[in-house]
Design an enzyme around this catalytic site. Structure first.
Site, PDB file in Angstrom:
ATOM      1  N   HIS A   6      32.014  38.917  50.361  1.00 18.84           N
ATOM      2  CA  HIS A   6      30.549  38.583  49.986  1.00 18.84           C
ATOM      3  C   HIS A   6      30.254  36.927  50.412  1.00 18.84           C
ATOM      4  O   HIS A   6      31.177  36.261  50.521  1.00 18.84           O
ATOM      5  CB  HIS A   6      30.148  38.786  48.530  1.00 18.84           C
ATOM      6  CG  HIS A   6      30.716  37.767  47.693  1.00 18.84           C
ATOM      7  ND1 HIS A   6      32.053  38.162  47.271  1.00 18.84           N
ATOM      8  CD2 HIS A   6      30.190  36.610  47.041  1.00 18.84           C
ATOM      9  CE1 HIS A   6      32.352  37.043  46.416  1.00 18.84           C
ATOM     10  NE2 HIS A   6      31.481  36.177  46.202  1.00 18.84           N
ATOM     11  N   HIS A  27      33.842  35.295  51.319  1.00 20.67           N
ATOM     12  CA  HIS A  27      34.992  35.225  50.750  1.00 20.67           C
ATOM     13  C   HIS A  27      35.354  36.461  50.024  1.00 20.67           C
ATOM     14  O   HIS A  27      34.394  37.368  49.770  1.00 20.67           O
ATOM     15  CB  HIS A  27      34.912  33.851  49.861  1.00 20.67           C
ATOM     16  CG  HIS A  27      33.775  33.750  48.673  1.00 20.67           C
ATOM     17  ND1 HIS A  27      32.530  33.435  49.670  1.00 20.67           N
ATOM     18  CD2 HIS A  27      33.555  33.863  47.672  1.00 20.67           C
ATOM     19  CE1 HIS A  27      31.653  33.245  48.350  1.00 20.67           C
ATOM     20  NE2 HIS A  27      32.429  33.664  47.147  1.00 20.67           N
ATOM     21  N   ASP A  57      27.706  33.686  48.942  1.00 23.15           N
ATOM     22  CA  ASP A  57      26.908  33.368  47.553  1.00 23.15           C
ATOM     23  C   ASP A  57      25.398  33.161  47.949  1.00 23.15           C
ATOM     24  O   ASP A  57      25.091  32.678  48.915  1.00 23.15           O
ATOM     25  CB  ASP A  57      27.693  32.354  46.859  1.00 23.15           C
ATOM     26  CG  ASP A  57      28.913  32.604  46.317  1.00 23.15           C
ATOM     27  OD1 ASP A  57      29.125  33.719  46.113  1.00 23.15           O
ATOM     28  OD2 ASP A  57      29.729  31.732  45.888  1.00 23.15           O
ATOM     29  N   ARG A 107      44.155  37.468  36.510  1.00 27.55           N
ATOM     30  CA  ARG A 107      43.577  36.340  36.913  1.00 27.55           C
ATOM     31  C   ARG A 107      42.165  36.191  36.527  1.00 27.55           C
ATOM     32  O   ARG A 107      41.418  37.038  36.106  1.00 27.55           O
ATOM     33  CB  ARG A 107      43.489  36.397  38.612  1.00 27.55           C
ATOM     34  CG  ARG A 107      42.763  34.885  39.111  1.00 27.55           C
ATOM     35  CD  ARG A 107      42.981  35.258  40.673  1.00 27.55           C
ATOM     36  NE  ARG A 107      42.437  33.849  41.256  1.00 27.55           N
ATOM     37  CZ  ARG A 107      41.310  33.856  41.735  1.00 27.55           C
ATOM     38  NH1 ARG A 107      40.363  34.860  41.439  1.00 27.55           N
ATOM     39  NH2 ARG A 107      40.631  32.853  42.189  1.00 27.55           N
TER      40      ARG A 107
HETATM   41  O1  LIG Z   1      37.196  34.532  41.568  1.00 31.90           O
HETATM   42  C1  LIG Z   1      36.921  33.903  42.657  1.00 31.90           C
HETATM   43  O2  LIG Z   1      38.015  33.056  43.092  1.00 31.90           O
HETATM   44  C2  LIG Z   1      35.907  33.980  43.352  1.00 31.90           C
HETATM   45  C3  LIG Z   1      34.662  34.343  42.561  1.00 31.90           C
HETATM   46  C4  LIG Z   1      33.296  34.639  43.398  1.00 31.90           C
HETATM   47  O3  LIG Z   1      33.416  34.523  44.613  1.00 31.90           O
HETATM   48  C5  LIG Z   1      32.077  34.806  42.556  1.00 31.90           C
HETATM   49  O4  LIG Z   1      31.921  34.742  41.458  1.00 31.90           O
HETATM   50  O5  LIG Z   1      31.128  34.793  43.558  1.00 31.90           O
HETATM   51 FE   LIG Z   2      31.295  34.328  45.555  1.00 35.58          FE
END
Ligand SMILES: O=C(O)CCC(=O)C(=O)O
Ligand SMILES: [Fe+2]
Length: 305
Positions: free
Chosen positions: A184, A241, A186, A251
């Site tokens: 996605h 990402h 942001d 994690r």
């Molecule tokens: O957990 C991560 O490393 C990325 C989280 C992420 O991309 C998001 O919450 O938009």
């Molecule tokens: Fe993100």
């Protein structure tokens, strides 16, 4: 294996994700200008970079991590009563559309404006105050280099407009290719990400290749969101990402999404414009409509001129 899934081992490529020492901003003119240049270059080439000496005390980050762990350790029956709680991907029909994760998605208008606060809320409150200052500082630097209106972020982005997302990616024994979070971009201006210091998972798309981001102790990750890409007329990259699930361990991460008010108009001062102007409210509404109708976000492509 198709190009989309090509993965470069982290020890080869991760070092290429720019690492910027923000302490340079407190030094002489030369160092300050150098730091700004590094940020602009990273935002253009990667849309992602890591920062150290960012001014967020490690004690605050550590106590936030404890709060995050505690919140996720509550029984599912309790978490699922919370309207801020999300898990999995209810619309997924294939494993490749499924996010192997749970999250608390917390709008900061509640945290900033409402009281009394319970313990996690007060930790969040302390942290987001510092993250807001950091986001403003970075946005101003990136904004100035686009030579657009310098006061824009002060006027358009208030502490209560942003939100945070706490993520937990449970250990996943099903398959090595399960996503913790599907790919996605942001939807905001900037994201500040605090990730587990020892567990890899985040991958960033760079020139058609997925690059694993190796955690650096004490570092925070900064990434450009869609609004900055549009506002900079495509100069800064809102990079795709995703997170890979981990076979061996869980994690945790926390993302701070720096956003403007809904009526903020996103328009580049550069001509010719790549995107038509839109308000943040309109942009979010279009994404919601697309997700409902098509099962996915189309994002900025909808606004191309
Ligand atoms: O957990 C991560 O490393 C990325 C989280 C992420 O991309 C998001 O919450 O938009
Ligand atoms: Fe993100």
């Amino acid at each position: 294996m198709n190009k989309d899934n090509k993965i470069i081992p982290s020890n080869e490529e991760c070092s290429k994700l720019p690492l910027i020492d923000l302490n340079q901003l407190n030094q002489g003119n030369l160092q300050r200008e150098n730091c700004k240049k590094e940020m602009v270059k990273a935002a253009m080439e990667w849309g992602f970079f890591q920062v150290v000496n960012h001014g967020v005390p490690s004690k605050v980050l550590e106590s936030m991590r404890c709060e995050i762990v505690n919140m996720f350790r509550e029984p599912f029956e309790k978490k699922s009563l919370n309207s801020e709680y999300r898990w999995g991907t209810p619309t997924a029909t294939r494993l490749s559309d499924f996010s192997w994760s749970e999250a608390f998605h917390i709008p900061l208008d509640i945290v900033v404006l409402e009281g009394p606060l319970d313990t996690p809320r007060s930790t969040i409150k302390e942290l987001v105050k510092i993250l807001f200052e950091l986001a403003q500082k970075i946005a101003k630097i990136l904004g100035e280099s686009s030579s657009c209106e310098s006061n824009f972020f002060n006027e358009s982005c208030l502490p209560s407009n942003s939100f945070i997302r706490m993520n937990r990616y449970p250990q996943c024994l099903i398959d090595d290719n399960v996503y913790g979070l599907v790919k996605h971009t942001d939807t905001n201006f900037l994201t500040i990400l605090y990730q587990d210091q020892s567990v890899e998972g985040l991958q960033v798309a760079k020139d058609g290749i997925w690059v694993t981001v190796k955690p650096i102790p004490e570092a925070l990750i900064i990434n450009v969101g869609d609004l900055f890409q549009s506002w900079s007329n495509g100069a800064y990259k809102s990079a795709e990402h995703r997170v890979m699930a981990n076979r061996h361990t869980e994690r945790f991460s926390m993302a701070y999404f720096f956003c403007p008010t809904d009526n903020t108009v996103i328009e580049s001062c550069k001509q010719p414009s790549v995107y038509r102007k839109f308000s943040f409210g309109e942009y979010k509404f279009q994404i919601m409509t697309d997700v409902k109708a098509l099962g996915q976000k189309i994002g900025l492509d909808r606004f191309l001129l």
